[in-house]
Write an enzyme that holds these catalytic residues in place. Structure first.
Site, PDB file in Angstrom:
ATOM      1  N   GLU A  85      48.827  -9.512 -15.939  1.00 57.97           N
ATOM      2  CA  GLU A  85      47.498  -9.930 -15.492  1.00 57.97           C
ATOM      3  C   GLU A  85      46.669 -10.209 -16.733  1.00 57.97           C
ATOM      4  OE1 GLU A  85      45.583  -7.309 -12.663  1.00 57.97           O
ATOM      5  OE2 GLU A  85      43.611  -7.709 -13.539  1.00 57.97           O
ATOM      6  N   GLU A 131      35.455  -9.610 -16.917  1.00 54.54           N
ATOM      7  CA  GLU A 131      35.124  -8.693 -15.838  1.00 54.54           C
ATOM      8  C   GLU A 131      33.788  -8.036 -16.160  1.00 54.54           C
ATOM      9  OE1 GLU A 131      38.496  -6.511 -13.540  1.00 54.54           O
ATOM     10  OE2 GLU A 131      39.068  -6.498 -15.661  1.00 54.54           O
TER      11      GLU A 131
END
Length: 267
Positions: free
Chosen positions: A143, A148
């Site tokens: 990933e 974020e």
């Protein structure tokens, strides 16, 4: 050179140390969305992940494909998390856009220009997942988190990778953070440069993070297979909801001005 042949030439054999190579990227995107239209996100570029299963993180939102949760207006994509009261319970809806099957990439420069959400309980992300789980289920196939942001820690932006050898469940996660104090009032550029030798993360061209290919195989480096793009705004969850959810923070918005993918060139 044909794409398959070029990728084979770029590949690094497992168990070999990364060679010292200077990688370059093309100046013209091979894939992009400038959001220069109105209405629903372009179906030729974006699909949706749907449902309210918690998404592996005990998240609270139900992802939909409705215009109220994702729409393009005035040259910007808006992803909106909304709160509803139903049968005495609070529920949330939002959107998770994916380029899977419409934009899948092996290496390149991936850049988003975005304005981030505010509010305790929001969890916005611009990221990448493997199109096929060649090495197995998460985290084995990897990933890449380009951006974020959790609302209870405003302005702290995270760039992270997850692999079998390096992930938060075994306390070995690899990532870095940078302050972006005007994250919600101004657009900023969030990007990764992804090569066979390293992944580097940047905010407005300033380097934030680097993860090198150790040459030890897919447990540490599963990043030799195609990945696709994701854009989503979650509510709550193990990380986003670690300090609770403020119901008055909704509707919460994440806006994306463009998405561009530039090709990796041979060094």
């Amino acid at each position: 050179m044909a794409l398959v042949a070029m990728q084979a030439a770029m590949a690094q054999a497992p168990g070999t140390a990364a060679p010292a190579r200077e990688w370059r990227f093309g100046d013209t995107p091979v894939w992009q969305d400038e959001f220069d239209y109105q209405g629903a996100p372009d179906p030729a570029r974006w699909g949706y992940d749907l449902g309210g299963t918690g998404w592996g993180n005990h998240e609270l939102q139900h992802y939909t494909d409705q215009l109220g949760n994702a729409f393009v207006e005035a040259g910007v994509l808006a992803i909106v998390a909304r709160r509803f009261k139903r049968a005495g319970q609070t529920t949330y809806t939002s959107a998770r856009l994916v380029s899977r099957g419409k934009g899948d990439f092996l290496y390149g420069r991936i850049e988003f220009r975005a304005r981030l959400p505010v509010g305790r309980g929001t969890w916005g992300a611009l990221w990448m997942l493997p199109t096929e789980q060649h090495y197995g289920r998460w985290p084995r196939s990897g990933e890449i988190d380009i951006m974020e942001h959790v609302g209870y820690d405003p302005g702290q932006v995270h760039v992270t990778v997850h692999t079998q050898a390096y992930n938060h469940t075994i306390r070995t996660q690899r990532g870095k953070q940078a302050r972006v104090d005007d994250h919600a009032t101004k657009f900023h550029r969030y990007r990764v440069d992804w090569t066979p030798d390293w992944i580097r993360g940047y905010i407005d061209d300033a380097p934030v993070f680097e993860f090198a290919n150790e040459g030890t195989g897919p447990d540490a480096w599963p990043f030799d297979r195609p990945f696709h793009l994701l854009m989503n705004l979650a509510v709550g969850g193990d990380w986003g909801g670690a300090q609770g959810v403020d119901p008055d923070a909704f509707p919460a918005w994440m806006e994306v001005d463009y998405v561009r993918v530039y090709p990796l060139l041979q060094p």
